[in-house]
Design a protein around this motif. Structure first.
Motif: not given
Length: 259
Positions: A28-32, A65-72, A124-130, A138-139
């Motif tokens: 979460t910290h990294i995505i923020k 119910n979330s839009k995206i699941y981010f993981h490593f 970055y690319e995930a957020f720009v796409e959505i 985002y850029k």
């Protein structure tokens, strides 16, 4: 009246933000770093655990119910991916480690600044796409994060410059990517007490290779690390690579290793 209006609009305001799910707070910290307050994050666990634990049905519903699941791309995270996708087939899944050249399939990639540049790009690319309308936002954050990553890399290199530490002991493979990036040798130790017969030869090995540090993950049996440290005259470095703050974790590790 204004207070009532605020209470009515607040849920709508939160709902308008993108809801995402991560496995643990570090992600979460990294995505923020890129999304800032444009997201409403939810976390499967508030502390990294390597074992899969079945979630209550209500929790699965809340998270899926979330839009995206981010993981490593960690094994345990893929198990949760299956659980969440089963409940919500439309859930978008982003493996932030995609494109990273993983050392011997080692998945603890965020400890390598070069790998983190790829992670940042994937986010970055995930957020720009959505969310194309906020591309510029985002850029800018993405480029700022790249600067932070590069600055962190240089600070670690600076800490190394005056150090004679080239080889370390470690109980786990968590630090392999860090060692590979910064050209350190890691010698793995079993999580067990040394036998009396082993002490003399192990001590000689340690001295011949000028090994002065012992890395272990915060939360393991400290007594084993203490015993090894006492017998071999090496310093214990208790590290938590799963801690919430990416940059702080890496700089703290390098400070302890190379001081």
């Amino acid at each position: 009246m204004m207070k009532i209006l605020f209470l009515i609009l607040s849920p709508l305001f939160l709902f308008a933000k993108m809801q995402i799910v991560t496995y643990f707070p570090l992600e979460t910290h990294i995505i923020k770093k890129i999304a800032e307050k444009e997201i409403v994050p939810r976390e499967i666990t508030n502390r990294y655990l390597s074992e899969f634990r079945k979630l209550p049905s209500s929790e699965v519903s809340r998270l899926s119910n979330s839009k995206i699941y981010f993981h490593f791309g960690l094994d345990v995270e893929k198990e949760y991916e299956n659980t969440l996708k089963e409940r919500n087939p439309n859930l978008i899944v982003i493996d932030m480690s995609k494109g990273v050249d993983k050392l011997n399939t080692n998945t603890y990639i965020w400890i390598d600044p070069f790998a983190m540049r790829i992670v940042a790009k994937n986010i970055y690319e995930a957020f720009v796409e959505i969310d194309k309308k906020k591309k510029d936002f985002y850029k800018e954050n993405y480029e700022n994060f790249l600067d932070e990553i590069d600055d962190t890399f240089l600070k670690v290199k600076q800490k190394m410059s005056g150090s004679d530490v080239t080889t370390i002991y470690a109980f786990d493979d968590y630090w392999d990517n860090f060692a590979n990036r910064f050209r350190l040798n890691i010698i793995k130790k079993e999580k067990k007490y040394l036998n009396i017969a082993d002490i003399s030869s192990t001590l000689e090995f340690t001295q011949n290779r000028n090994i002065k540090k012992l890395l272990f993950y915060r939360g393991m049996d400290y007594n084993i690390a203490l015993s090894l440290s006492s017998n071999l005259n090496v310093e214990i470095i208790e590290d938590d690579i799963f801690g919430d703050q990416w940059q702080f974790n890496l700089l703290n590790l390098s400070q302890n290793l190379f001081k």
